[in-house]
Structure formats: C-alpha cells, structure tokens
Design an enzyme around this catalytic site. Structure first.
Site, PDB file in Angstrom:
ATOM      1  N   ASP A  77      -0.336   4.452   0.952  1.00  0.00           N
ATOM      2  CA  ASP A  77      -0.743   5.489   1.900  1.00  0.00           C
ATOM      3  C   ASP A  77       0.042   5.311   3.198  1.00  0.00           C
ATOM      4  OD1 ASP A  77      -2.220   3.079   2.446  1.00  0.00           O
ATOM      5  OD2 ASP A  77      -3.507   4.225   3.794  1.00  0.00           O
TER       6      ASP A  77
ATOM      7  N   HIS B 283       0.855  -1.197   0.000  1.00  0.00           N
ATOM      8  CA  HIS B 283       0.000   0.000   0.000  1.00  0.00           C
ATOM      9  C   HIS B 283       0.883   1.236   0.000  1.00  0.00           C
ATOM     10  CE1 HIS B 283       0.574   1.063   4.338  1.00  0.00           C
ATOM     11  NE2 HIS B 283       0.692  -0.236   4.496  1.00  0.00           N
TER      12      HIS B 283
ATOM     13  N   GLU C  12       4.462  -6.081   4.071  1.00  0.00           N
ATOM     14  CA  GLU C  12       4.380  -5.281   5.302  1.00  0.00           C
ATOM     15  C   GLU C  12       5.505  -5.674   6.256  1.00  0.00           C
ATOM     16  OE1 GLU C  12       2.241  -2.310   7.485  1.00  0.00           O
ATOM     17  OE2 GLU C  12       1.503  -3.236   5.647  1.00  0.00           O
TER      18      GLU C  12
ATOM     19  N   GLU D 288      -5.083   1.761   3.097  1.00  0.00           N
ATOM     20  CA  GLU D 288      -4.828   0.636   4.005  1.00  0.00           C
ATOM     21  C   GLU D 288      -4.933   1.084   5.453  1.00  0.00           C
ATOM     22  OE1 GLU D 288      -2.466  -2.147   6.527  1.00  0.00           O
ATOM     23  OE2 GLU D 288      -2.188  -0.003   6.187  1.00  0.00           O
ATOM     24  N   GLU D 289      -4.469   2.316   5.717  1.00  0.00           N
ATOM     25  CA  GLU D 289      -4.445   2.812   7.093  1.00  0.00           C
ATOM     26  C   GLU D 289      -5.819   3.238   7.592  1.00  0.00           C
ATOM     27  OE1 GLU D 289      -1.871   2.356   8.729  1.00  0.00           O
ATOM     28  OE2 GLU D 289      -0.109   2.486   7.434  1.00  0.00           O
TER      29      GLU D 289
ATOM     30  N   ASP E 250       6.623   1.304   6.802  1.00  0.00           N
ATOM     31  CA  ASP E 250       5.202   0.980   6.603  1.00  0.00           C
ATOM     32  C   ASP E 250       4.622   1.856   5.497  1.00  0.00           C
ATOM     33  OD1 ASP E 250       2.636   0.055   6.893  1.00  0.00           O
ATOM     34  OD2 ASP E 250       2.276   1.009   8.821  1.00  0.00           O
TER      35      ASP E 250
END
Length: 294
Positions: A64, A62, A149, A125-126, A96
């Site tokens: 974001d 991801h 991740e 994602e967050e 991350d």
C-alpha cells in the site's frame, strides 16, 4: 524482467485505499515465477514460502502507499505515473516501498535457502499496520526478518543504513478535571487548565528512556502535541485535556504514571505500538555486510 522493469510495473498499480490490484499482481507473479507455496490471506497480505528448516527468514514489505498527488496519477485515472530522471525512478511508492518490494521478489525467486525463506507483503502499513497485525495474529512469527523499508541518506548522502531497532509509539490523553465557576469568583472553582499545565510541566521534566541495541543507542522522546479546554471566556474551566506523543524504546517506557498521580489528572492510553530490536548481532552484521556489497 529486470529490477527497474518490475519496479515500474508495481509502482504503476494504484494501491492507495484499495490494495487489491497490487496484491493480485504480486500473487500472480510469484505463482508464475516461482514454485513457492503462495497465498493471499483474508486481509489481502501476500505470503510465499519456499525451502524448509528449523529457522525462517522473512523478506518483509508492504504494497500500500500514501495518497498520491494529482501529478502522480495518469490522466486516465487507472494507474500511477512513473518517470526516470538521472538514473532514478520517481512515482508514488517507488521508495516507500515498491522498489524494495521488487528487489525482495527477485531475491526470493533466485534464492536456494538452507532453511525456510518467506516473502511477505502486507496491506495497510500506512494506516496502522493492519495487515501485519492480522498476519501476526494468524501465527506469522519468523525467527529472522529483513524489512526493506527505505533507509538511504539518513546517516549520510547515498548511504544505505541497516536499522537494528525501531522506536514504538504510545499515544496518551491526560485529562484534568476541575470545578466550574464564574470567572468573577475564580476562587470558587478549580481551574482545570491550571491543573493541566502543572501536569505538562511534569511531562517536560521526565527523562525519556534510552537503550543500547547491538552497539547502537536508541533514545525515546516525549512531546505534548495538543491541548483543549474551557467552555467560555468568563467560566473557570472544569475540564482540560492534552495529548502526549511518546516514542518508546525496547523494554522501557517513560514514567507517565507520575504525571497521572498529579491532582485531578486522568490518564488514558489511546495507542501503543511496540518498539522492535534485533537481538542477534551476527545477523545484523551479516545484513550490513550484504548491504555494503550491493
């Protein structure tokens, strides 16, 4: 462009709240550096495909990030700062997970897959996995996936772990309904706080489920996280609600219905994110072997 250079470039692009610029960079890089079929969907996810075959392996990430600290934003406000100290990069999103995203980009570019290989970077994602959910709804269902991740330092210092399963989350609200009365005549009412605390005792008595996944044991959990009730110091409360954070495991749920059967209790599921597991031991072993090599 090296892995460090690509990571620096990605990390410097702000992607908290609005991932557009990061998505445009990913799309442009993939079009320039690969001959893959590249698209950015309606949600802003960037998905590239190369090769063909009966099975698909996806490199998933991801782009974001969570909100940066003031010290992580350049004075101009149009980019994030990236620093290198003792051979490590520091900046919002390095771990991350833009570092892993850069690695996935380079691996995707250099691969000559026997089947179909997919690079997928999701938005949101967050904030609940909105990009991944959109992609799944649109038919994104690879047979195999490696999610990059960060998983270093969990089992030991400088050890990169391969996670073969991931807990889900079920968030519940349990509401106790009683009958209001003046506190001087407490027996005339039904105290919702007492009903709620009785129900909480039942929650504490529940045994969280556990499952074995590819030789590893995954254990769930149940935690009461909030409680609210009452309207005045001299009134028997007619309502009291509490929330339960439940970390779920594949195929199992804690029996919260037993708590819902308690007197005066109403149970509402507010959120239910599914757990995940790898069911192919050979695939897990192959990923682990590669992680040890690199």
């Amino acid at each position: 462009m090296t892995l460090v250079e690509l990571t620096r470039e990605l990390v410097s692009i702000p992607s908290h709240g609005d991932e557009t610029a990061a998505g445009e960079f990913l799309e442009s890089w993939l079009r320039q550096e690969t001959d893959a079929d590249v698209r950015r969907d309606e949600a802003g996810n960037v998905i590239a495909r190369k090769g063909s075959g009966d099975e698909t392996l996806a490199l998933v990430g991801h782009h974001d990030v969570v909100e940066p600290a003031d010290s992580q934003v350049a004075e101009t406000g149009d980019e994030y700062t990236v620093e290198e100290r003792d051979g490590r990069l520091y900046g919002r999103g390095t771990a991350d997970m833009k570092g892993a995203l850069a690695a996935a980009l380079l691996a995707f570019r250099g691969a000559s897959p026997a089947g179909e290989l997919v690079f997928a970077s999701f938005v949101g994602e967050e904030v609940g996995g909105v990009g991944a959910r959109h992609a799944i709804e649109q038919g994104f269902v690879p047979e195999y996936a490696i999610v990059g991740e960060g998983s270093t330092n969990y089992s030991g210092p400088d050890v990169t772990d391969v996670a073969v399963a991931h807990k889900g989350r079920r968030g519940s609200t349990l509401t106790a309904h009683g009958t209001a009365a003046h506190a001087s005549e407490a027996d005339a009412g039904e105290n919702a706080i007492y009903l709620a605390t009785d129900a909480i005792d039942h929650v504490r008595d529940l045994e969280p489920p556990s499952v074995d996944v590819v030789g590893e044991t995954l254990v769930g959990s149940l935690t009461v996280t909030e409680i609210e009730g009452g309207s005045a110091w001299n009134v028997v409360p007619a309502r009291c609600a509490f929330t339960v954070d439940e970390r779920t495991v594949p195929g199992e749920r804690a029996p919260l219905e037993r708590v819902a059967d308690c007197e005066g209790i109403e149970w509402t599921v507010d959120q239910d994110w599914p757990p995940m597991q790898c069911e192919d031991a050979a695939f897990a072993d192959a990923v682990l072997e590669l992680s040890l090599i690199h």
